[in-house]
Design an enzyme around this catalytic site. Structure first.
Site, short mmCIF file in Angstrom:
data_model
loop_
_atom_site.label_atom_id
_atom_site.label_comp_id
_atom_site.label_asym_id
_atom_site.label_seq_id
_atom_site.Cartn_x
_atom_site.Cartn_y
_atom_site.Cartn_z
N GLU A 31 0.83 -1.20 0.00
CA GLU A 31 0.00 0.00 0.00
C GLU A 31 0.87 1.24 0.00
O GLU A 31 1.90 1.30 0.65
CB GLU A 31 -0.95 -0.02 1.19
CG GLU A 31 -1.97 -1.14 1.06
CD GLU A 31 -3.00 -1.16 2.19
OE1 GLU A 31 -2.86 -0.38 3.15
OE2 GLU A 31 -3.93 -1.96 2.08
N ALA A 68 -10.21 -2.77 -3.46
CA ALA A 68 -10.69 -1.78 -2.50
C ALA A 68 -9.59 -1.47 -1.48
O ALA A 68 -8.74 -2.32 -1.20
CB ALA A 68 -11.94 -2.27 -1.79
N ASP A 69 -9.63 -0.27 -0.96
CA ASP A 69 -8.70 0.13 0.10
C ASP A 69 -9.42 1.12 1.00
O ASP A 69 -10.03 2.07 0.51
CB ASP A 69 -7.44 0.77 -0.48
CG ASP A 69 -6.42 1.06 0.60
OD1 ASP A 69 -5.95 0.09 1.24
OD2 ASP A 69 -6.12 2.24 0.84
N THR A 70 -9.35 0.88 2.31
CA THR A 70 -10.03 1.73 3.28
C THR A 70 -9.02 2.41 4.18
O THR A 70 -8.08 1.77 4.66
CB THR A 70 -11.00 0.89 4.13
OG1 THR A 70 -11.95 0.25 3.26
CG2 THR A 70 -11.75 1.76 5.14
N GLY A 105 -11.54 3.51 -1.26
CA GLY A 105 -11.35 3.59 -2.70
C GLY A 105 -11.80 2.28 -3.31
O GLY A 105 -11.60 1.21 -2.73
#
Length: 189
Positions: A31, A68-70, A105
């Site tokens: 990330e 997805a990324d939170t 995202g």
């Protein structure tokens, strides 16, 4: 075929909740956190990097990849998954008694396009005691969650109010995901 490019069991549970048939392929992409990007750009970039890595290994004409990324954001500072229990305690002290944003995202890759978007939810925490924080961290629930809490688990007792999409706080904004997929002709159900 729909492929979820995520190791998150919560994202899998959310897709199962809406009856979506999919398989999981875990991205090994590191990330990115950059001072040059705002939290929305970071969440969308990481989601697209995850999806693109999995897409590069698939038959691009047969698969739809969801990445997805939170992130949790307080005063423009980003709080991802804590590295250890001490960092989880630090994160929870910062969130205590405050409002924060949860930004996820989403990236969807098909044979024809790559769609990237985000969802934002506002969460307000009640003021936490140090003892509550320590006891919660000892459950180990916060260790694999952005912001060091799980609204769908024990962490729900800290949340006074949310404004926006609940499933976004869990890790995948289902309504936004469905809308994007529907507009792109992708059937999730």
């Amino acid at each position: 075929m729909i492929i979820l490019a995520s190791a998150s069991p919560r994202r899998s549970e959310l897709l199962q909740q809406i009856g979506c048939e999919f398989i999981v392929k875990v991205s090994s992409t590191a990330e990115v956190i950059s001072a040059d990007l705002n939290p929305y750009e970071i969440a969308m970039l990481n989601a697209s990097l995850k999806a693109k890595e999995i897409a590069s290994t698939e038959n691009e004409f047969e698969s739809t990849i969801i990445g997805a990324d939170t992130v949790v954001v307080v005063s423009d500072n980003i709080y991802g998954k804590p590295k250890n229990k001490l960092e989880a305690i630090e994160f929870l002290k910062i969130l205590s008694g405050k409002e924060h944003k949860v930004i996820t995202g989403i990236a969807i890759i098909t044979a024809d396009e790559c769609i990237v978007d985000y969802e934002e939810t506002i969460v307000i925490f009640r003021t936490l005691t140090e003892d509550e924080i320590i006891r919660y961290v000892e459950t180990e629930e916060p260790l694999d969650k952005a912001g060091a809490y799980g609204i769908q688990g024990i962490g729900a007792i800290f949340v006074e109010k949310i404004c926006g999409c609940y499933s976004n706080v869990v890790g995948l904004p289902l309504s936004k995901l469905y809308k994007i997929c529907h507009e792109a002709g992708i059937k999730l159900l």
